[in-house]
Design an enzyme around this catalytic site. Structure first.
Site, mmCIF file in Angstrom:
data_model
loop_
_atom_site.group_PDB
_atom_site.id
_atom_site.type_symbol
_atom_site.label_atom_id
_atom_site.label_comp_id
_atom_site.label_asym_id
_atom_site.label_seq_id
_atom_site.Cartn_x
_atom_site.Cartn_y
_atom_site.Cartn_z
ATOM 1 C CG ASP A 26 -1.558 7.695 0.323
ATOM 2 O OD1 ASP A 26 -0.524 8.297 0.033
ATOM 3 O OD2 ASP A 26 -2.597 7.783 -0.359
ATOM 4 C CG ASP A 63 -1.610 1.206 1.499
ATOM 5 O OD1 ASP A 63 -2.428 1.545 0.658
ATOM 6 O OD2 ASP A 63 -1.368 1.874 2.517
#
Ligand code: B16
Ligand code: MG
Length: 218
Positions: free
Chosen positions: A12, A10
């Site tokens: 952020d 991922d």
């Protein structure tokens, strides 16, 4: 445990702390609409697409708007967000990420991005790590936002590696749910009480290594 052949990250909140910029921009937008919006509310937006985030904020404020107005608000939020991330540079990478990516690369373990963000390439370029990724799956390519597993499933398909040989690194509840429902291993990055469904949770990526990753999943 089967051999791990790839890791999907991922962006952020795992690679870079842009979550605070998303919060700042959504907070500014909510303020302009007279809607209360706390850091606790923001937890529910992590990993969630721009359009779904706006829908949640509007529902918290019991506000019904037409599509044209919604697009205008999303553009405004993104404009502010892009102003906030203007200064992002390699020193903003979260501790341990760069070393871990290098170790994976040297070991021949494939590296992919699985982000809901439509700004992912811009951010990876600012961090100077774009070239380390074998595949980039992000909000520009997917139809269904996390907790739907599409972003990770399509990342795995591009790498040609099955989910059971891939570890997903996630900081959001929606992302952990997405990884698990896609049949991936998942290591949560953050608070273990929030991410308790993941196979393992560590507070951050500091001193993450291949050996530690495998150990955490045993
Ligand atoms: P954008 P991730 C997600 O990225 C963020 O966590 C979430 O807060 C944001 O709304 C979403 O991207 C969309 O971002 O507005 O840049 O397209 O955590 O999945 O890497
Ligand atoms: Mg995230």
């Amino acid at each position: 445990m089967t051999e791990i052949k790839a890791c999907l990250f991922d962006m952020d909140g795992v690679i870079v702390d842009t979550a605070r910029f998303h919060f700042k921009a959504w907070h500014r937008l909510a303020d302009s609409l007279g809607i209360q919006f706390t850091e606790e509310d923001n937890e529910q937006l992590k990993g969630v697409s721009r359009v779904d985030s706006l829908e949640k904020i509007l529902s918290w404020g019991n506000l019904m708007l037409n599509n044209t107005k919604k697009i205008e608000l999303m553009d405004l939020k993104n404009k502010w967000y892009l102003e906030y991330v203007e200064e992002v540079n390699p020193s903003d990478m979260l501790p341990g990420v760069y070393e871990f990516l290098k170790e994976l690369k040297a070991a021949g373990i494939r590296i992919g991005l699985g982000s809901s963000s439509k700004n992912s390439i811009l951010i990876l370029e600012k961090l100077g790590i774009y070239d380390l990724f074998d595949t980039i799956m992000d909000g520009n390519k997917i139809h269904m936002s996390k907790p739907h597993p599409e972003v990770f499933e399509r990342g795995a398909a591009e790498l040609g590696i099955p989910p059971e040989q891939i570890v997903v690194f996630e900081d959001a509840i929606s992302g952990v749910d997405a990884a698990l429902s896609g049949g991936f291993y998942c290591i949560g990055i953050g608070d273990s009480s929030v991410l308790s469904k993941a196979h393992a949770v560590v507070p951050d990526m500091k001193s993450m290594t291949i050996a530690k990753m495998v150990d955490l999943l045993h």
